[in-house]
Scaffold this active site. Sequence first.
Site, PDB file in Angstrom:
ATOM      1  N   CYS A  76      13.681  32.959  46.257  1.00  0.00           N
ATOM      2  CA  CYS A  76      12.618  32.780  47.254  1.00  0.00           C
ATOM      3  C   CYS A  76      13.220  32.662  48.653  1.00  0.00           C
ATOM      4  O   CYS A  76      14.427  32.470  48.828  1.00  0.00           O
ATOM      5  CB  CYS A  76      11.768  31.554  46.913  1.00  0.00           C
ATOM      6  SG  CYS A  76      12.528  29.991  47.370  1.00  0.00           S
ATOM      7  N   ILE A 134      13.177  22.298  39.094  1.00  0.00           N
ATOM      8  CA  ILE A 134      12.604  20.996  38.746  1.00  0.00           C
ATOM      9  C   ILE A 134      11.280  20.882  39.501  1.00  0.00           C
ATOM     10  O   ILE A 134      11.280  20.765  40.732  1.00  0.00           O
ATOM     11  CB  ILE A 134      13.527  19.832  39.197  1.00  0.00           C
ATOM     12  CG1 ILE A 134      14.999  20.079  38.840  1.00  0.00           C
ATOM     13  CG2 ILE A 134      13.004  18.501  38.668  1.00  0.00           C
ATOM     14  CD1 ILE A 134      15.408  19.745  37.458  1.00  0.00           C
ATOM     15  N   GLU A 135      10.190  20.948  38.750  1.00  0.00           N
ATOM     16  CA  GLU A 135       8.873  20.938  39.398  1.00  0.00           C
ATOM     17  C   GLU A 135       8.335  19.517  39.536  1.00  0.00           C
ATOM     18  O   GLU A 135       8.915  18.558  39.023  1.00  0.00           O
ATOM     19  CB  GLU A 135       7.915  21.833  38.602  1.00  0.00           C
ATOM     20  CG  GLU A 135       8.393  23.278  38.614  1.00  0.00           C
ATOM     21  CD  GLU A 135       7.425  24.273  38.003  1.00  0.00           C
ATOM     22  OE1 GLU A 135       6.470  23.844  37.317  1.00  0.00           O
ATOM     23  OE2 GLU A 135       7.640  25.485  38.225  1.00  0.00           O
ATOM     24  N   GLU A 141      18.423  27.679  42.336  1.00  0.00           N
ATOM     25  CA  GLU A 141      19.546  28.022  43.217  1.00  0.00           C
ATOM     26  C   GLU A 141      19.922  26.835  44.092  1.00  0.00           C
ATOM     27  O   GLU A 141      21.091  26.517  44.281  1.00  0.00           O
ATOM     28  CB  GLU A 141      19.173  29.174  44.165  1.00  0.00           C
ATOM     29  CG  GLU A 141      18.770  30.449  43.504  1.00  0.00           C
ATOM     30  CD  GLU A 141      17.294  30.526  43.112  1.00  0.00           C
ATOM     31  OE1 GLU A 141      16.724  29.507  42.687  1.00  0.00           O
ATOM     32  OE2 GLU A 141      16.744  31.623  43.220  1.00  0.00           O
ATOM     33  N   CYS A 195      15.224  29.441  49.411  1.00  0.00           N
ATOM     34  CA  CYS A 195      16.561  29.444  48.800  1.00  0.00           C
ATOM     35  C   CYS A 195      17.510  30.366  49.562  1.00  0.00           C
ATOM     36  O   CYS A 195      18.686  30.048  49.732  1.00  0.00           O
ATOM     37  CB  CYS A 195      16.493  29.848  47.334  1.00  0.00           C
ATOM     38  SG  CYS A 195      15.899  28.495  46.304  1.00  0.00           S
ATOM     39  N   CYS A 211      14.044  24.602  43.546  1.00  0.00           N
ATOM     40  CA  CYS A 211      14.416  25.816  42.821  1.00  0.00           C
ATOM     41  C   CYS A 211      15.806  25.677  42.189  1.00  0.00           C
ATOM     42  O   CYS A 211      16.622  24.843  42.621  1.00  0.00           O
ATOM     43  CB  CYS A 211      14.447  27.014  43.761  1.00  0.00           C
ATOM     44  SG  CYS A 211      12.844  27.527  44.356  1.00  0.00           S
TER      45      CYS A 211
END
Length: 143
Positions: free
Chosen positions: A98, A51-52, A63, A101, A61
């Site tokens: 990343c 969700i940006e 995850e 995460c 992110c």
Amino acid sequence: MKFDLNKKENIDLLYNHALNAYKNSYSPYSNFKVGACVLTDDGKFIYGTNIENASFGLTNCAERSALFNTYSLGYKKENILCLAIVGNSKNNEVISPCGACRQVISELMDKLTPIVLFNIDKTYKITNISELLPLSFSNEDME
Ligand code: THU
């Protein structure tokens, strides 16, 4: 509940659920969709997607979304059978979580719980957070 990752049907199931989450991605800035799902010991698939935000640093992110949803519903690390993640990685063979995460996964999942990393073409790799984040910092370091 037993969940055998050697069975193709189970890999297919994980992929399909992670892909459902992938389709819900809100990623107008990067146009890079990621989907994740946690399978719990009572057979639930709990989704997460990226969700940006226009303020880029507030992006969440896939995850982390999936794990936060899982804990929000009352599950704990001992209830998690596996985590699956799918993305359309052009560099690695499969999606690579990343660093942020990996740190969150190391707090919220057991060290050896399987993590299945998929590419969009269903290529996959089974790993765990011990492998993804060796020598991690945790609460044990503060005792
Ligand atoms: N992203 C994830 O959701 N998970 C990953 O494993 C890698 C990156 C997201 C964050 C951002 O919305 C977009 O992918 C590009 O970085």
